[in-house]
Motif scaffolding. Structure first.
Motif, mmCIF file in Angstrom:
data_model
loop_
_atom_site.group_PDB
_atom_site.id
_atom_site.type_symbol
_atom_site.label_atom_id
_atom_site.label_comp_id
_atom_site.label_asym_id
_atom_site.label_seq_id
_atom_site.Cartn_x
_atom_site.Cartn_y
_atom_site.Cartn_z
ATOM 1 N N ILE A 164 9.253 3.646 -5.202
ATOM 2 C CA ILE A 164 10.642 3.509 -5.642
ATOM 3 C C ILE A 164 11.511 3.757 -4.424
ATOM 4 C CG2 ILE A 164 12.401 4.208 -7.296
ATOM 5 C CD1 ILE A 164 10.226 5.507 -8.974
ATOM 6 N N GLY A 165 12.116 2.683 -3.915
ATOM 7 C CA GLY A 165 12.862 2.808 -2.674
ATOM 8 C C GLY A 165 11.932 3.222 -1.546
ATOM 9 N N LYS A 166 12.279 4.314 -0.862
ATOM 10 C CA LYS A 166 11.464 4.813 0.238
ATOM 11 C C LYS A 166 10.439 5.845 -0.220
ATOM 12 C CE LYS A 166 15.094 4.131 3.705
ATOM 13 N NZ LYS A 166 15.941 4.781 4.740
ATOM 14 N N HIS A 167 10.445 6.169 -1.505
ATOM 15 C CA HIS A 167 9.530 7.173 -2.031
ATOM 16 C C HIS A 167 8.269 6.507 -2.580
ATOM 17 C CE1 HIS A 167 13.383 9.266 -1.971
ATOM 18 N NE2 HIS A 167 12.717 10.396 -2.008
ATOM 19 N N GLN A 168 7.116 7.094 -2.259
ATOM 20 C CA GLN A 168 5.855 6.541 -2.733
ATOM 21 C C GLN A 168 4.940 7.668 -3.212
ATOM 22 O OE1 GLN A 168 4.145 3.058 -0.609
ATOM 23 N NE2 GLN A 168 5.488 3.689 1.076
ATOM 24 N N TRP A 169 4.171 7.368 -4.280
ATOM 25 C CA TRP A 169 3.247 8.351 -4.826
ATOM 26 C C TRP A 169 1.881 7.708 -5.081
ATOM 27 C CZ3 TRP A 169 8.257 7.754 -6.564
ATOM 28 C CH2 TRP A 169 9.114 8.853 -6.359
ATOM 29 N N LEU A 170 0.856 8.525 -4.967
ATOM 30 C CA LEU A 170 -0.515 8.157 -5.308
ATOM 31 C C LEU A 170 -0.953 9.003 -6.489
ATOM 32 C CD1 LEU A 170 -3.448 7.054 -4.827
ATOM 33 C CD2 LEU A 170 -3.733 8.973 -3.214
ATOM 34 N N ILE A 171 -1.519 8.361 -7.518
ATOM 35 C CA ILE A 171 -2.066 9.072 -8.675
ATOM 36 C C ILE A 171 -3.504 8.602 -8.866
ATOM 37 C CG2 ILE A 171 -1.882 9.434 -11.168
ATOM 38 C CD1 ILE A 171 1.152 9.031 -10.835
ATOM 39 N N TYR A 172 -4.429 9.545 -8.775
ATOM 40 C CA TYR A 172 -5.858 9.212 -8.832
ATOM 41 C C TYR A 172 -6.565 10.139 -9.814
ATOM 42 C CZ TYR A 172 -10.781 9.414 -7.384
ATOM 43 O OH TYR A 172 -12.150 9.435 -7.371
ATOM 44 N N ARG B 238 -14.941 9.821 -2.707
ATOM 45 C CA ARG B 238 -14.423 8.467 -2.881
ATOM 46 C C ARG B 238 -13.164 8.259 -2.047
ATOM 47 N NH1 ARG B 238 -15.602 8.903 -9.319
ATOM 48 N NH2 ARG B 238 -17.722 8.041 -9.297
ATOM 49 N N THR B 239 -12.854 6.990 -1.836
ATOM 50 C CA THR B 239 -11.704 6.637 -1.005
ATOM 51 C C THR B 239 -10.729 5.811 -1.828
ATOM 52 O OG1 THR B 239 -13.083 6.596 0.983
ATOM 53 C CG2 THR B 239 -10.945 5.514 1.108
ATOM 54 N N VAL B 240 -9.445 6.172 -1.734
ATOM 55 C CA VAL B 240 -8.400 5.407 -2.391
ATOM 56 C C VAL B 240 -7.179 5.404 -1.482
ATOM 57 C CG1 VAL B 240 -7.657 7.433 -3.715
ATOM 58 C CG2 VAL B 240 -7.005 5.157 -4.479
ATOM 59 N N LEU B 241 -6.696 4.223 -1.160
ATOM 60 C CA LEU B 241 -5.540 4.047 -0.290
ATOM 61 C C LEU B 241 -5.720 4.795 1.035
ATOM 62 C CD1 LEU B 241 -2.930 2.407 -0.716
ATOM 63 C CD2 LEU B 241 -1.772 4.556 -1.199
ATOM 64 N N GLY B 242 -6.959 4.778 1.548
ATOM 65 C CA GLY B 242 -7.242 5.435 2.809
ATOM 66 C C GLY B 242 -7.422 6.937 2.722
ATOM 67 N N GLU C 120 2.128 12.340 -2.468
ATOM 68 C CA GLU C 120 3.260 11.520 -2.063
ATOM 69 C C GLU C 120 3.070 11.070 -0.629
ATOM 70 O OE1 GLU C 120 6.791 13.822 -2.481
ATOM 71 O OE2 GLU C 120 6.139 15.421 -1.128
ATOM 72 N N PHE C 121 3.807 10.004 -0.270
ATOM 73 C CA PHE C 121 3.754 9.469 1.076
ATOM 74 C C PHE C 121 5.101 9.713 1.745
ATOM 75 C CE2 PHE C 121 0.714 7.042 -1.324
ATOM 76 C CZ PHE C 121 -0.342 6.805 -0.457
ATOM 77 N N PRO C 122 5.176 10.596 2.712
ATOM 78 C CA PRO C 122 6.425 10.737 3.452
ATOM 79 C C PRO C 122 6.590 9.585 4.441
ATOM 80 C CG PRO C 122 4.763 12.222 4.322
ATOM 81 C CD PRO C 122 4.158 11.557 3.123
ATOM 82 N N VAL C 123 7.630 9.656 5.256
ATOM 83 C CA VAL C 123 7.913 8.574 6.208
ATOM 84 C C VAL C 123 6.759 8.358 7.167
ATOM 85 C CG1 VAL C 123 9.498 7.809 8.019
ATOM 86 C CG2 VAL C 123 10.388 9.029 6.031
ATOM 87 N N SER C 124 6.006 9.429 7.475
ATOM 88 C CA SER C 124 4.893 9.315 8.426
ATOM 89 C C SER C 124 3.786 8.410 7.913
ATOM 90 C CB SER C 124 4.326 10.705 8.717
ATOM 91 O OG SER C 124 3.765 11.260 7.546
#
Length: 630
Positions: free
Chosen positions: A582-590, A600-604, A615-619
């Motif tokens: 959502i915009g610049k904010h990103q989340w991973l739910i596994y 296991r591996t998901v989204l690296g 969550e995924f910060p700017v980095s």
């Protein structure tokens, strides 16, 4: 008639044939009673008896009670809806008496009005009408305005209230008191108040001690060691709290301590926990609306609890707007507006408003103590957990979190019991996971509340031993006044409460409506209703609700992720992962449903954990918010 018949604990027979003079001569007194009072009674001297009774009543009156505590005359109103019995007669009387007592009329005029009001209602039934709460009201009338009554009216009120109390002490009066708060009022508060009010009558001491013992015992039995009330009490929690508050105040006025040091500490902790469960107007989470003027109750409880005004929990309750209805006035102001906090206080684990109790089957998530905070309360004492989600104090979800599941076309029983298998709380999030095991299918639910970023996740799921065709329908009940808005192109749903706007993202469904999603998100039955059909061993149905004002107009995207183990793709019924942007904010739910042989591996992100919410910060690096081990 033997004198023992007019003592607490003695036999109860009709005294209708006795006038007031004769009645007084039959009362059995304690040896320690005021000799002037008992002498006047034995002689049937109404005037002298009334004179000394007034002095005694001034000793238990709360008219000059603790500042900030609701007037004692109005406190029975907190329980006006506790019983099915008609309450209009006595509740109207209390409000009229309060108006007279606090008026600017001359003493003579005020006294005359009070006496006339009481005399009229006494003739209409008095303490014998209105059920247990009505008797409580008349006890209050006797203690608070008894010294303003004429001799004859005062003695009549004292007689009838005492006789009704004696009948109650002997079990001669039967009331329908099934709810815990009703039993507490009948078996605890009324005997306690009777013993204080009629302390000169023989047997009153035993009555007082019985009530005190009940109140102490039930306070301990209804709460966990940290003061958390059991979830079964929530729908009538203000009614329970009202009994404790009135009983405390009556004891203070009479110079009798209600609590031991241990129970006083437990009550203080209860009020602190109630503060975290409260809404801005004083109502408590998942209550059924039975409370009357709840803000005045919460303020009084805080003043009596021993909490320092500087403590965040006390500040929250003491800052509530006044109840206009407690004094019978209509509010001329607009509905109380809740301001969003401009500054979020630094996280302090020792003063966190969030808590969870296995014994109480209750979890309270709250991002801070400020007015305008976000909260989520989960009660899992029944087969369908109850949930309340508030965003900036506005209720979005409120009620039973219902789920139905069919397996190969046959519905599975929803008569399950839940236990908390994971609780996590830190400066970023509160998280709880519930699980119900049994038979060939186990069910689980996950709830996460962000403490910093105004979003929440609700996930419903199941794990079967064998592959089957499952159809899962999960329903989050929308709070009163919540409106919905469905998109024609994509599967998210907008919800709103007044000016508050939020979006709901069903992550397991394809975002675009043109794609076959094997499910749907609708607003059926005044609920967020998510249906998913899956063939496999497991079903996972996560929903994210986002109400951040900063993201309201941002573009969004969600998709299912590929989960890999040892270089091979893992099917969704073994492990599922989702990405929401959502915009610049990103989340991973596994969520992993069956443990793998390796991580296991998901989204690296490489992880051996059962659950990962990150969550995924700017980095661009994954920063976990929650990680739950297998």
């Amino acid at each position: 008639m033997a004198e023992e018949q007019l003592a607490f604990g003695g036999e109860v027979e009709s005294t209708a044939e006795l006038d007031n003079c004769q009645y007084l001569t039959q009362v059995a007194w304690r040896p320690s009673a005021d000799k002037r009072l008992t002498s006047a009674a034995s002689q049937g001297d109404i005037a002298t008896f009334a004179k000394h009774l007034r002095k005694q009543l001034r000793g238990v009156s709360q008219r000059s009670g603790k500042s900030g505590v609701t007037s004692a005359l109005l406190q029975p109103l907190w329980s006006k809806r506790a019983f099915d019995a008609d309450h209009e007669q006595w509740s109207n009387l209390l409000q009229k008496l309060h108006k007279q007592v606090t008026s600017s009329k001359s003493d003579a005029k005020r006294t005359s009005e009070v006496n006339n009001l009481v005399a009229r209602e006494l003739a209409a039934g008095g303490p014998f009408a209105g059920g247990p709460a009505g008797l409580l009201a008349w006890m209050t009338i006797l203690s608070e305005v008894g010294d303003l009554l004429s001799d004859d009216v005062l003695v009549s009120v004292w007689r009838q209230t005492q006789e009704a109390s004696r009948r109650l002490s002997m079990g001669d009066e039967e009331f329908d008191a099934d709810a815990p708060d009703q039993q507490l009022l009948v078996q605890g508060e009324l005997p306690w108040r009777s013993g204080l009010l009629f302390s000169s009558v023989k047997g009153a001491g035993k009555c007082r001690k019985a009530g005190q013992s009940c109140l102490r015992r039930e306070l301990e039995g209804m709460t966990d060691g940290d003061g958390t009330p059991h979830a079964r009490l929530l729908h009538r929690l203000p009614l329970t709290l009202a009994v404790f508050v009135r009983s405390m105040q009556a004891g203070l006025a009479a110079g009798e301590k209600l609590w031991s040091s241990a129970s006083a500490e437990r009550f203080e902790m209860l009020v602190e926990r109630v503060s975290s469960l409260s809404l801005p107007d004083g109502r408590t989470a998942l209550s059924n609306g039975a409370s009357f003027a709840p803000a005045s109750l919460m303020k009084s409880a805080t003043m009596l609890s021993g909490l320092s005004k500087r403590q965040p929990s006390a500040s929250r309750l003491l800052g509530m707007p006044d109840d206009a209805e407690i004094v019978g006035k209509k509010s001329r102001s607009k509905a109380h507006k809740v301001a969003r906090p401009k500054r979020v206080p630094r996280f302090d684990k020792d003063e966190s408003p969030s808590s969870q109790s296995d014994w109480a089957e209750l979890a309270c998530m709250r991002n801070n103590w400020q007015v305008g905070s976000d909260s989520c309360v989960i009660a899992h004492h029944e087969s369908q957990p109850q949930v309340l989600l508030t965003a900036f104090e506005h209720s979005l979800i409120d009620g039973d979190w219902r789920t139905t599941v069919s397996q190969n076309g046959e519905f599975l029983s929803d008569d399950v019991s839940w236990e908390c298998v994971c609780w996590f709380s830190d400066k970023d999030v509160d998280y709880i996971e519930l699980q119900s095991k049994g038979g060939d299918v186990s069910f689980f639910r996950q709830v996460l509340l962000s403490r910093t970023d105004h979003w929440a996740m609700f996930a419903d799921g199941l794990i079967g031993k064998e592959a089957a065709k499952y159809e899962l329908t999960t329903q989050l009940p929308l709070a009163d006044g919540v409106m919905t808005d469905r998109s024609e192109r994509t599967r998210e749903m907008g919800i709103s409460q007044g000016k508050l706007k939020a979006k709901v993202y069903p992550l397991a469904l394809d975002q675009q409506r043109v794609a076959n999603a094997h499910g749907a998100l609708t607003d059926d039955d005044a609920s967020l209703t998510l249906r998913q059909t899956v063939t496999g061993k497991s079903v996972y149905a996560p929903m994210v609700i986002d109400w951040s004002p900063d993201r309201r107009k941002c573009e969004f995207q969600w998709r299912r992720l590929t989960v890999a183990e040892d270089g091979r793709s893992v099917p969704p019924d073994l492990a599922s992962g989702f990405r929401l942007r959502i915009g610049k904010h990103q989340w991973l739910i596994y969520r992993s449903f069956h443990e793998g042989e390796t991580a296991r591996t998901v989204l690296g992100h490489h992880s051996p954990h059962e659950t990962v919410i990150a969550e995924f910060p700017v980095s661009g690096d994954v920063e976990p918010l929650v990680m739950v081990e297998q």
